[in-house]
Write a protein that holds these residues in place. Structure first.
Motif, PDB file in Angstrom:
ATOM      1  N   ALA A 160       8.394 -13.557  -3.859  1.00  0.00           N
ATOM      2  CA  ALA A 160       8.633 -12.241  -4.819  1.00  0.00           C
ATOM      3  C   ALA A 160       7.088 -13.006  -5.665  1.00  0.00           C
ATOM      4  O   ALA A 160       6.492 -12.150  -6.447  1.00  0.00           O
ATOM      5  CB  ALA A 160       9.089 -12.821  -5.818  1.00  0.00           C
ATOM      6  N   GLY A 161       6.147 -14.121  -5.016  1.00  0.00           N
ATOM      7  CA  GLY A 161       4.896 -14.975  -5.874  1.00  0.00           C
ATOM      8  C   GLY A 161       5.004 -15.053  -7.109  1.00  0.00           C
ATOM      9  O   GLY A 161       4.455 -14.935  -8.174  1.00  0.00           O
ATOM     10  N   ILE A 162       7.015 -16.079  -7.442  1.00  0.00           N
ATOM     11  CA  ILE A 162       6.847 -16.241  -8.550  1.00  0.00           C
ATOM     12  C   ILE A 162       7.008 -17.636  -9.141  1.00  0.00           C
ATOM     13  O   ILE A 162       8.080 -18.449  -7.841  1.00  0.00           O
ATOM     14  CB  ILE A 162       8.486 -15.408  -9.074  1.00  0.00           C
ATOM     15  N   ASN A 163       6.678 -18.028  -9.604  1.00  0.00           N
ATOM     16  CA  ASN A 163       7.097 -19.404  -9.891  1.00  0.00           C
ATOM     17  C   ASN A 163       8.380 -19.598  -9.667  1.00  0.00           C
ATOM     18  O   ASN A 163       9.212 -19.537 -10.637  1.00  0.00           O
ATOM     19  CB  ASN A 163       6.243 -20.193 -11.568  1.00  0.00           C
ATOM     20  N   PRO A 164       9.296 -21.186  -8.659  1.00  0.00           N
ATOM     21  CA  PRO A 164      10.408 -20.811  -8.662  1.00  0.00           C
ATOM     22  C   PRO A 164      11.006 -21.455  -9.957  1.00  0.00           C
ATOM     23  O   PRO A 164      12.279 -21.516  -9.743  1.00  0.00           O
ATOM     24  CB  PRO A 164      10.394 -22.353  -7.789  1.00  0.00           C
ATOM     25  N   SER A 165      10.099 -22.578 -10.369  1.00  0.00           N
ATOM     26  CA  SER A 165      10.985 -22.887 -12.032  1.00  0.00           C
ATOM     27  C   SER A 165      10.941 -21.781 -12.790  1.00  0.00           C
ATOM     28  O   SER A 165      12.269 -22.099 -13.373  1.00  0.00           O
ATOM     29  CB  SER A 165      10.347 -23.911 -12.613  1.00  0.00           C
ATOM     30  N   LEU A 166      10.666 -21.543 -13.334  1.00  0.00           N
ATOM     31  CA  LEU A 166      10.726 -20.058 -13.877  1.00  0.00           C
ATOM     32  C   LEU A 166      11.141 -19.131 -13.336  1.00  0.00           C
ATOM     33  O   LEU A 166      12.182 -19.024 -14.398  1.00  0.00           O
ATOM     34  CB  LEU A 166       9.864 -19.126 -14.154  1.00  0.00           C
ATOM     35  N   LEU A 167      12.038 -18.554 -12.593  1.00  0.00           N
ATOM     36  CA  LEU A 167      13.363 -17.283 -11.743  1.00  0.00           C
ATOM     37  C   LEU A 167      14.280 -18.412 -11.990  1.00  0.00           C
ATOM     38  O   LEU A 167      15.183 -17.983 -12.213  1.00  0.00           O
ATOM     39  CB  LEU A 167      12.555 -17.506 -10.075  1.00  0.00           C
ATOM     40  N   ARG A 168      14.447 -19.844 -11.404  1.00  0.00           N
ATOM     41  CA  ARG A 168      15.517 -21.067 -12.113  1.00  0.00           C
ATOM     42  C   ARG A 168      16.448 -20.555 -13.360  1.00  0.00           C
ATOM     43  O   ARG A 168      17.076 -20.343 -13.893  1.00  0.00           O
ATOM     44  CB  ARG A 168      15.255 -21.999 -12.061  1.00  0.00           C
ATOM     45  N   GLN A 169      14.457 -20.812 -14.395  1.00  0.00           N
ATOM     46  CA  GLN A 169      15.361 -20.151 -15.664  1.00  0.00           C
ATOM     47  C   GLN A 169      15.492 -18.622 -15.987  1.00  0.00           C
ATOM     48  O   GLN A 169      16.466 -18.282 -16.907  1.00  0.00           O
ATOM     49  CB  GLN A 169      13.786 -20.147 -16.662  1.00  0.00           C
ATOM     50  N   TYR A 170      14.800 -18.090 -15.284  1.00  0.00           N
ATOM     51  CA  TYR A 170      15.738 -16.147 -15.375  1.00  0.00           C
ATOM     52  C   TYR A 170      17.249 -16.605 -14.578  1.00  0.00           C
ATOM     53  O   TYR A 170      17.892 -15.295 -15.838  1.00  0.00           O
ATOM     54  CB  TYR A 170      14.893 -15.784 -14.404  1.00  0.00           C
ATOM     55  N   ALA A 171      17.095 -17.189 -13.880  1.00  0.00           N
ATOM     56  CA  ALA A 171      18.550 -16.987 -13.532  1.00  0.00           C
ATOM     57  C   ALA A 171      19.697 -17.715 -14.399  1.00  0.00           C
ATOM     58  O   ALA A 171      20.831 -17.096 -14.026  1.00  0.00           O
ATOM     59  CB  ALA A 171      18.945 -17.887 -12.104  1.00  0.00           C
ATOM     60  N   SER A 172      19.193 -18.630 -15.038  1.00  0.00           N
ATOM     61  CA  SER A 172      19.703 -19.627 -16.317  1.00  0.00           C
ATOM     62  C   SER A 172      19.846 -19.028 -17.389  1.00  0.00           C
ATOM     63  O   SER A 172      21.243 -18.699 -17.949  1.00  0.00           O
ATOM     64  CB  SER A 172      19.661 -20.915 -16.061  1.00  0.00           C
ATOM     65  N   GLY A 173      19.726 -17.899 -17.436  1.00  0.00           N
ATOM     66  CA  GLY A 173      19.631 -16.838 -18.796  1.00  0.00           C
ATOM     67  C   GLY A 173      18.482 -17.866 -19.967  1.00  0.00           C
ATOM     68  O   GLY A 173      18.707 -17.408 -21.088  1.00  0.00           O
ATOM     69  N   VAL A 174      18.169 -18.828 -19.513  1.00  0.00           N
ATOM     70  CA  VAL A 174      17.268 -19.829 -20.208  1.00  0.00           C
ATOM     71  C   VAL A 174      16.047 -19.402 -20.791  1.00  0.00           C
ATOM     72  O   VAL A 174      15.104 -18.931 -21.606  1.00  0.00           O
ATOM     73  CB  VAL A 174      17.055 -21.098 -19.531  1.00  0.00           C
ATOM     74  N   ALA A 175      15.396 -18.191 -20.178  1.00  0.00           N
ATOM     75  CA  ALA A 175      13.790 -17.558 -19.901  1.00  0.00           C
ATOM     76  C   ALA A 175      14.433 -15.927 -19.273  1.00  0.00           C
ATOM     77  O   ALA A 175      14.954 -15.676 -18.712  1.00  0.00           O
ATOM     78  CB  ALA A 175      12.443 -17.947 -18.845  1.00  0.00           C
ATOM     79  N   PHE A 176      13.626 -15.132 -20.000  1.00  0.00           N
ATOM     80  CA  PHE A 176      13.959 -13.465 -19.293  1.00  0.00           C
ATOM     81  C   PHE A 176      12.544 -13.370 -18.588  1.00  0.00           C
ATOM     82  O   PHE A 176      11.131 -13.553 -19.569  1.00  0.00           O
ATOM     83  CB  PHE A 176      14.400 -12.854 -20.956  1.00  0.00           C
ATOM     84  N   ALA A 177      12.810 -12.467 -17.538  1.00  0.00           N
ATOM     85  CA  ALA A 177      11.534 -11.871 -17.608  1.00  0.00           C
ATOM     86  C   ALA A 177      11.202 -10.458 -17.544  1.00  0.00           C
ATOM     87  O   ALA A 177      11.502  -9.730 -18.313  1.00  0.00           O
ATOM     88  CB  ALA A 177      12.174 -11.465 -15.697  1.00  0.00           C
ATOM     89  N   SER A 178       9.794 -10.490 -17.574  1.00  0.00           N
ATOM     90  CA  SER A 178       8.911  -9.318 -18.061  1.00  0.00           C
ATOM     91  C   SER A 178       8.808  -8.092 -17.242  1.00  0.00           C
ATOM     92  O   SER A 178       9.663  -8.777 -16.305  1.00  0.00           O
ATOM     93  CB  SER A 178       7.310  -9.770 -18.422  1.00  0.00           C
ATOM     94  N   GLU A 179       8.590  -6.992 -17.360  1.00  0.00           N
ATOM     95  CA  GLU A 179       8.645  -5.956 -16.179  1.00  0.00           C
ATOM     96  C   GLU A 179       8.063  -6.114 -15.406  1.00  0.00           C
ATOM     97  O   GLU A 179       8.868  -5.686 -14.463  1.00  0.00           O
ATOM     98  CB  GLU A 179       8.721  -4.810 -17.120  1.00  0.00           C
ATOM     99  N   LYS A 180       6.831  -6.985 -15.590  1.00  0.00           N
ATOM    100  CA  LYS A 180       5.996  -7.536 -13.980  1.00  0.00           C
ATOM    101  C   LYS A 180       6.709  -8.215 -13.333  1.00  0.00           C
ATOM    102  O   LYS A 180       6.890  -7.889 -11.872  1.00  0.00           O
ATOM    103  CB  LYS A 180       5.047  -7.854 -14.139  1.00  0.00           C
ATOM    104  N   GLN A 181       7.181  -8.937 -13.903  1.00  0.00           N
ATOM    105  CA  GLN A 181       8.111 -10.291 -12.853  1.00  0.00           C
ATOM    106  C   GLN A 181       9.657  -9.898 -13.031  1.00  0.00           C
ATOM    107  O   GLN A 181      10.270  -9.737 -10.769  1.00  0.00           O
ATOM    108  CB  GLN A 181       8.541 -11.692 -14.426  1.00  0.00           C
ATOM    109  N   TYR A 182      10.000  -8.693 -13.086  1.00  0.00           N
ATOM    110  CA  TYR A 182      11.422  -8.180 -12.902  1.00  0.00           C
ATOM    111  C   TYR A 182      11.124  -7.140 -11.522  1.00  0.00           C
ATOM    112  O   TYR A 182      11.929  -7.591 -11.020  1.00  0.00           O
ATOM    113  CB  TYR A 182      12.252  -7.388 -13.759  1.00  0.00           C
ATOM    114  N   GLN A 183       9.866  -6.448 -11.853  1.00  0.00           N
ATOM    115  CA  GLN A 183       9.353  -5.814 -10.339  1.00  0.00           C
ATOM    116  C   GLN A 183       8.924  -6.625  -9.675  1.00  0.00           C
ATOM    117  O   GLN A 183       9.550  -6.070  -7.955  1.00  0.00           O
ATOM    118  CB  GLN A 183       8.285  -5.104 -10.521  1.00  0.00           C
ATOM    119  N   LYS A 184       8.034  -7.601  -9.273  1.00  0.00           N
ATOM    120  CA  LYS A 184       8.232  -8.832  -7.635  1.00  0.00           C
ATOM    121  C   LYS A 184      10.021  -8.582  -7.492  1.00  0.00           C
ATOM    122  O   LYS A 184       9.727  -9.315  -6.703  1.00  0.00           O
ATOM    123  CB  LYS A 184       7.799  -9.225  -9.302  1.00  0.00           C
ATOM    124  N   LEU A 185      10.652  -9.165  -8.293  1.00  0.00           N
ATOM    125  CA  LEU A 185      11.833  -9.674  -8.234  1.00  0.00           C
ATOM    126  C   LEU A 185      12.440  -8.421  -6.764  1.00  0.00           C
ATOM    127  O   LEU A 185      12.959  -8.963  -5.918  1.00  0.00           O
ATOM    128  CB  LEU A 185      12.021 -10.015  -8.635  1.00  0.00           C
TER     129      LEU A 185
END
Length: 133
Positions: free
Chosen positions: A92-117
């Motif tokens: 997806a072209g997303i930082n792996p650490s950041l995606l793990r944060q999205y997956a765990s709910g620590v951080a939330f994806a922006s619309e742009k990141q969500y679309q990449k995923l």
């Protein structure tokens, strides 16, 4: 005849998962809850079965449903926990650490990141549909 309905699966603020259909069926809705996505889906399907039983007692026809499941990021990675988050992040072209944060709910994806995923998951889905063993 089957009716296709969309079941929305989300992780709630209490840490539990919910699964509910977008469409209303008559005067009722169908929903389920659980500690995992699998539990929430099972609970929703049990609710649907109970609805069919109640309707049968009242001589009301219940439509057969074909479920399409729509996941939020946390629910997706809870249910499909066999996917390698780092490899999906790479695709997806997303930082792996950041995606793990999205997956765990620590951080939330922006619309742009969500679309990449979303595009990366669509690509994986297409690749899998073309795969045969």
């Amino acid at each position: 005849m089957k009716i296709q309905v969309t079941a929305i699966i989300e992780k709630n603020s209490d840490g539990k998962y919910s699964c509910s259909i977008e469409q209303r069926l008559g005067n009722y809705g169908i929903a389920g809850y659980g500690d995992t996505v699998d539990e929430a889906k099972s609970d929703m399907l049990e609710c649907y079965d109970e609805m069919k039983e109640i309707n049968a007692e009242r001589n009301i026809e219940t439509p057969e449903l074909d479920f399409l499941y729509k996941y939020d990021i946390q629910s997706f990675f809870n249910y499909f926990n066999f996917f390698n988050v780092s490899k999906i992040a790479e695709k997806a072209g997303i930082n792996p650490s950041l995606l793990r944060q999205y997956a765990s709910g620590v951080a939330f994806a922006s619309e742009k990141q969500y679309q990449k995923l979303r595009l990366a998951i669509e690509t994986i889905k297409s690749d899998l549909q073309l795969t045969v063993f």
